[in-house]
Motif scaffolding. Structure first.
Motif, PDB file in Angstrom:
ATOM      1  N   ARG A  65       0.839  -1.204   0.000  1.00  0.00           N
ATOM      2  CA  ARG A  65       0.000   0.000   0.000  1.00  0.00           C
ATOM      3  C   ARG A  65       0.869   1.248   0.000  1.00  0.00           C
ATOM      4  O   ARG A  65       1.847   1.337   0.739  1.00  0.00           O
ATOM      5  N   LEU A  66       0.484   2.218  -0.850  1.00  0.00           N
ATOM      6  CA  LEU A  66       1.229   3.468  -0.996  1.00  0.00           C
ATOM      7  C   LEU A  66       0.280   4.649  -0.898  1.00  0.00           C
ATOM      8  O   LEU A  66      -0.891   4.548  -1.236  1.00  0.00           O
ATOM      9  N   LYS A  67       0.830   5.752  -0.500  1.00  0.00           N
ATOM     10  CA  LYS A  67       0.140   7.029  -0.614  1.00  0.00           C
ATOM     11  C   LYS A  67       1.033   7.852  -1.533  1.00  0.00           C
ATOM     12  O   LYS A  67       2.229   7.974  -1.289  1.00  0.00           O
ATOM     13  N   ALA A  68       0.466   8.377  -2.615  1.00  0.00           N
ATOM     14  CA  ALA A  68       1.272   9.090  -3.601  1.00  0.00           C
ATOM     15  C   ALA A  68       0.615  10.410  -3.967  1.00  0.00           C
ATOM     16  O   ALA A  68      -0.606  10.533  -3.989  1.00  0.00           O
ATOM     17  N   LYS A  69       1.450  11.373  -4.245  1.00  0.00           N
ATOM     18  CA  LYS A  69       1.013  12.653  -4.792  1.00  0.00           C
ATOM     19  C   LYS A  69       1.393  12.609  -6.266  1.00  0.00           C
ATOM     20  O   LYS A  69       2.553  12.407  -6.600  1.00  0.00           O
ATOM     21  N   LEU A  70       0.402  12.743  -7.136  1.00  0.00           N
ATOM     22  CA  LEU A  70       0.608  12.582  -8.565  1.00  0.00           C
ATOM     23  C   LEU A  70       0.375  13.899  -9.300  1.00  0.00           C
ATOM     24  O   LEU A  70      -0.581  14.615  -9.002  1.00  0.00           O
ATOM     25  N   LEU A  71       1.245  14.206 -10.251  1.00  0.00           N
ATOM     26  CA  LEU A  71       1.040  15.339 -11.144  1.00  0.00           C
ATOM     27  C   LEU A  71       0.520  14.775 -12.454  1.00  0.00           C
ATOM     28  O   LEU A  71       1.192  13.979 -13.107  1.00  0.00           O
ATOM     29  N   LEU A  72      -0.707  15.174 -12.820  1.00  0.00           N
ATOM     30  CA  LEU A  72      -1.379  14.622 -13.989  1.00  0.00           C
ATOM     31  C   LEU A  72      -1.675  15.708 -15.012  1.00  0.00           C
ATOM     32  O   LEU A  72      -2.001  16.840 -14.649  1.00  0.00           O
ATOM     33  N   PHE A  73      -1.560  15.351 -16.272  1.00  0.00           N
ATOM     34  CA  PHE A  73      -1.983  16.218 -17.366  1.00  0.00           C
ATOM     35  C   PHE A  73      -3.263  15.612 -17.904  1.00  0.00           C
ATOM     36  O   PHE A  73      -3.271  14.504 -18.426  1.00  0.00           O
ATOM     37  N   SER A  74      -4.363  16.331 -17.725  1.00  0.00           N
ATOM     38  CA  SER A  74      -5.666  15.813 -18.076  1.00  0.00           C
ATOM     39  C   SER A  74      -6.441  16.843 -18.896  1.00  0.00           C
ATOM     40  O   SER A  74      -7.246  17.593 -18.358  1.00  0.00           O
ATOM     41  N   PRO A  75      -6.186  16.899 -20.207  1.00  0.00           N
ATOM     42  CA  PRO A  75      -6.888  17.886 -21.033  1.00  0.00           C
ATOM     43  C   PRO A  75      -8.353  17.515 -21.238  1.00  0.00           C
ATOM     44  O   PRO A  75      -8.680  16.348 -21.428  1.00  0.00           O
ATOM     45  N   LYS A  76      -9.212  18.500 -21.170  1.00  0.00           N
ATOM     46  CA  LYS A  76     -10.651  18.327 -21.359  1.00  0.00           C
ATOM     47  C   LYS A  76     -11.126  19.261 -22.467  1.00  0.00           C
ATOM     48  O   LYS A  76     -10.473  20.253 -22.763  1.00  0.00           O
ATOM     49  N   PRO A  77     -12.281  18.986 -23.075  1.00  0.00           N
ATOM     50  CA  PRO A  77     -12.819  19.906 -24.081  1.00  0.00           C
ATOM     51  C   PRO A  77     -13.024  21.307 -23.512  1.00  0.00           C
ATOM     52  O   PRO A  77     -13.321  21.472 -22.322  1.00  0.00           O
ATOM     53  N   ASP A  78     -12.862  22.293 -24.357  1.00  0.00           N
ATOM     54  CA  ASP A  78     -12.990  23.726 -24.021  1.00  0.00           C
ATOM     55  C   ASP A  78     -11.901  24.208 -23.065  1.00  0.00           C
ATOM     56  O   ASP A  78     -12.072  25.200 -22.380  1.00  0.00           O
ATOM     57  N   LEU A  79     -10.777  23.509 -23.029  1.00  0.00           N
ATOM     58  CA  LEU A  79      -9.640  23.906 -22.204  1.00  0.00           C
ATOM     59  C   LEU A  79      -8.626  24.631 -23.078  1.00  0.00           C
ATOM     60  O   LEU A  79      -8.336  24.191 -24.184  1.00  0.00           O
ATOM     61  N   LEU A  80      -8.109  25.740 -22.597  1.00  0.00           N
ATOM     62  CA  LEU A  80      -7.119  26.523 -23.333  1.00  0.00           C
ATOM     63  C   LEU A  80      -5.729  26.045 -22.921  1.00  0.00           C
ATOM     64  O   LEU A  80      -5.387  26.108 -21.734  1.00  0.00           O
ATOM     65  N   ILE A  81      -4.944  25.533 -23.885  1.00  0.00           N
ATOM     66  CA  ILE A  81      -3.588  25.079 -23.580  1.00  0.00           C
ATOM     67  C   ILE A  81      -2.605  25.712 -24.546  1.00  0.00           C
ATOM     68  O   ILE A  81      -2.985  26.291 -25.556  1.00  0.00           O
ATOM     69  N   GLU A  82      -1.336  25.572 -24.209  1.00  0.00           N
ATOM     70  CA  GLU A  82      -0.259  26.212 -24.949  1.00  0.00           C
ATOM     71  C   GLU A  82       0.692  25.151 -25.488  1.00  0.00           C
ATOM     72  O   GLU A  82       0.971  24.167 -24.814  1.00  0.00           O
ATOM     73  N   GLY A  83       1.180  25.365 -26.701  1.00  0.00           N
ATOM     74  CA  GLY A  83       2.121  24.422 -27.286  1.00  0.00           C
ATOM     75  C   GLY A  83       3.038  25.097 -28.279  1.00  0.00           C
ATOM     76  O   GLY A  83       2.806  26.230 -28.699  1.00  0.00           O
ATOM     77  N   LYS A  84       4.101  24.381 -28.633  1.00  0.00           N
ATOM     78  CA  LYS A  84       5.091  24.898 -29.579  1.00  0.00           C
ATOM     79  C   LYS A  84       4.897  24.214 -30.930  1.00  0.00           C
ATOM     80  O   LYS A  84       4.825  22.988 -31.019  1.00  0.00           O
ATOM     81  N   VAL A  85       4.835  25.018 -31.986  1.00  0.00           N
ATOM     82  CA  VAL A  85       4.638  24.508 -33.341  1.00  0.00           C
ATOM     83  C   VAL A  85       5.910  23.792 -33.797  1.00  0.00           C
ATOM     84  O   VAL A  85       6.997  24.350 -33.727  1.00  0.00           O
ATOM     85  N   VAL A  86       5.747  22.537 -34.268  1.00  0.00           N
ATOM     86  CA  VAL A  86       6.899  21.767 -34.737  1.00  0.00           C
ATOM     87  C   VAL A  86       6.820  21.442 -36.226  1.00  0.00           C
ATOM     88  O   VAL A  86       7.833  21.109 -36.835  1.00  0.00           O
ATOM     89  N   LYS A  87       5.611  21.549 -36.791  1.00  0.00           N
ATOM     90  CA  LYS A  87       5.469  21.242 -38.219  1.00  0.00           C
ATOM     91  C   LYS A  87       4.231  21.954 -38.757  1.00  0.00           C
ATOM     92  O   LYS A  87       3.214  22.039 -38.071  1.00  0.00           O
ATOM     93  N   LEU A  88       4.344  22.441 -39.985  1.00  0.00           N
ATOM     94  CA  LEU A  88       3.217  23.077 -40.662  1.00  0.00           C
ATOM     95  C   LEU A  88       3.003  22.414 -42.015  1.00  0.00           C
ATOM     96  O   LEU A  88       3.961  22.133 -42.735  1.00  0.00           O
ATOM     97  N   THR A  89       1.758  22.144 -42.328  1.00  0.00           N
ATOM     98  CA  THR A  89       1.381  21.718 -43.665  1.00  0.00           C
ATOM     99  C   THR A  89       0.209  22.594 -44.092  1.00  0.00           C
ATOM    100  O   THR A  89      -0.325  23.347 -43.283  1.00  0.00           O
TER     101      THR A  89
END
Length: 153
Positions: free
Chosen positions: A71-95
């Protein structure tokens, strides 16, 4: 950044009896195997963890290979994107049909032509692919640009 959350979790990690002498290392190895993968149990991608082992005694499971549960107790950092969420990213490719973005340095996203074709025009200037705003010519999206976008699905 939105989409990141810290969760407190009570977990049970099942280990093979051969790992009983180095249980702490085996627990960390099991948790490390979950990093940067989507988990339905956590409803997101595990980015980091901090573990505290609750019991020094483990429960042995009956069966052909008697695994034991810790048995463990853990503190977790999660990335959980949901619809209508504003996020930021870096462009790596354009077509001409899409913009490919990396979010948080590990997760890819694609923005399709239907989402931006009215506002931007695709151009190639000096061999460099770019999207230029139809209303404001100084607003340019090219490889290396950081953009904010809304998650649809």
């Amino acid at each position: 950044m939105e989409g990141l959350k810290v969760s407190d979790a009570n977990l049970i990690v099942y280990l093979h009896p051969s790992k009983s002498m180095k249980a702490v290392q085996a627990i960390l190895r099991e948790l490390s195997a979950l990093l940067f993968k989507f988990s339905e149990a956590f409803d997101g991608v595990l980015l980091a963890y901090d573990v505290n082992i609750l019991d020094k005694c483990a429960k042995i499971l009956p069966g052909v290979h008697p695994y034991f549960g810790v048995r463990l107790k853990a503190k977790l950092l999660l990335f959980s994107p949901k619809p209508d969420l504003l996020i930021e990213g870096k462009v790596v490719k354009l077509t001409e049909e899409s913009i490919h973005v990396i979010v948080l340095g590990f997760s890819s996203a694609i923005i399709s032509e239907a989402e931006f074709c009215k506002k931007f025009e695709y151009k190639i200037k000096h061999g460099e692919h770019r999207f230029v705003s139809r209303s404001q010519k100084r607003h340019v999206i090219k490889v290396g640009t950081t953009i904010r976008f809304l998650i649809k699905r």
